[in-house]
Design an enzyme around this catalytic site. Structure first.
Site, mmCIF file in Angstrom:
data_model
loop_
_atom_site.group_PDB
_atom_site.id
_atom_site.type_symbol
_atom_site.label_atom_id
_atom_site.label_comp_id
_atom_site.label_asym_id
_atom_site.label_seq_id
_atom_site.Cartn_x
_atom_site.Cartn_y
_atom_site.Cartn_z
ATOM 1 N N ASP A 166 40.737 1.200 -16.510
ATOM 2 C CA ASP A 166 39.376 1.292 -15.995
ATOM 3 C C ASP A 166 39.449 1.429 -14.477
ATOM 4 O OD1 ASP A 166 38.419 0.843 -18.549
ATOM 5 O OD2 ASP A 166 37.468 -1.079 -18.088
ATOM 6 N N SER A 168 44.090 -3.177 -7.609
ATOM 7 C CA SER A 168 45.030 -2.316 -6.917
ATOM 8 C C SER A 168 44.919 -0.897 -7.459
ATOM 9 C CB SER A 168 46.457 -2.846 -7.013
ATOM 10 O OG SER A 168 47.263 -2.211 -6.049
ATOM 11 N N HIS A 208 47.495 0.543 -19.364
ATOM 12 C CA HIS A 208 47.962 0.908 -20.699
ATOM 13 C C HIS A 208 48.662 2.264 -20.665
ATOM 14 C CE1 HIS A 208 45.442 -2.078 -23.172
ATOM 15 N NE2 HIS A 208 45.227 -2.380 -21.897
#
Length: 293
Positions: free
Chosen positions: A88, A247, A144
């Site tokens: 995201d 980050s 992921h």
């Protein structure tokens, strides 16, 4: 360069990040809850998507920040030839790797060799593609796999810990090639792929599913870890790492294999599992979005 960005050059990055780590793991109920409530209010964090929606249930600020999502709240693009968005966040930049250089912001770029800390490894991505995804403090902080991959090696590249927020990206030259980072090399059915976990000011750690905490300890020299023969395979859409504060993750792809999803541009909000890139047909030429100059 504004005052805040100038100030970041002078700050003791590692000392502040080490302090942030201690605070993030603090389980004192008043301290941890004040931190959690402050971040929720300041960044409009949506806890309804979290597996644990009760802000008071987290034992520490770090547990809140690395929270998992409800099952099924993010789903992978069903096309197996589609490369998935790894996190995201928001697209910082994406596009072709031109003459070995990766675009950062208007007037700013850095080389793939600088980013990876390895000239030979960088050559595999000459004329390939990149995507830089910024994870803000409000976002889900696990990264992921865009596709199934076999872990080959990691490279811990020491560096600074500048902020990676939008203002810093625009104003600090070669930012992502200067910050401390963990470079993760994978072999996939589509060829080589790299995911770069970029540290930042107040990022108290980077953890991987195969090695646990990788940063800190902060390094003073480039460190290689060879995983060939260890049979560490991570499935498409499975978690591979997490940040212990907001980050950036950078994806590097080989040439002539993918085209970036046409709807993606700089500053596009993105969600884990949506299409990042599509596999090219044999008679299809690579296309890439227009970048600012």
């Amino acid at each position: 360069m504004n005052f805040v960005t100038t100030l970041t050059y002078l700050l003791p990055h590692r000392m502040l990040s080490s302090l942030a780590r201690h605070i993030a793991y603090c389980q004192h109920p008043l301290i941890k809850q004040w931190l959690i409530d402050t971040v929720i209010a300041k960044f409009d964090v949506n806890l309804s998507e979290a597996a644990e929606p009760d802000a008071h249930a987290y034992p520490s600020f770090n547990a809140f920040f690395t929270r998992s999502l409800k099952a099924g709240i993010r789903l992978p693009d069903p096309n197996p030839d589609t490369l998935l968005m790894p996190a995201d966040g928001r697209i910082s930049q994406l596009g072709p790797i031109r003459e070995g250089r990766i675009f950062q912001a208007k007037g700013q770029s850095f080389t793939a060799t600088e980013l990876l800390g390895d000239t030979a490894a960088a050559s595999a991505f000459t004329n390939g593609l990149f995507a830089t995804v910024y994870l803000s403090p409000r976002d889900y902080h696990r990264v992921h796999m865009p596709c199934t991959g076999q872990l080959l090696k990691t490279v811990h590249v020491p560096g600074r810990l500048f902020s990676v927020g939008p203002d810093a990206v625009r104003q600090i030259p070669r930012l992502f090639a200067r910050n401390e980072r963990l470079v993760c090399h994978f072999d996939t059915a589509f060829g080589p792929m790299v995911l770069v976990m970029v540290g930042a000011l107040l990022v108290s750690g980077v953890e991987t599913v195969w090695g646990g905490v990788e940063i800190p300890a902060y390094g003073d020299r480039i460190t290689h870890k060879d995983y060939q023969g260890r049979n560490i395979a991570i499935e498409r859409f499975a978690e591979m790492a997490r940040f212990n504060y907001g980050s950036t993750v950078i994806v590097l792809l080989p040439p002539n294999v993918f085209t970036l999803a046409p709807h993606l541009t700089a500053e596009s909000p993105v969600t884990l599992g949506q299409a990042l890139a599509h596999r090219l047909s044999l008679n299809h030429s690579t296309q890439a979005p227009t970048q600012e100059k």
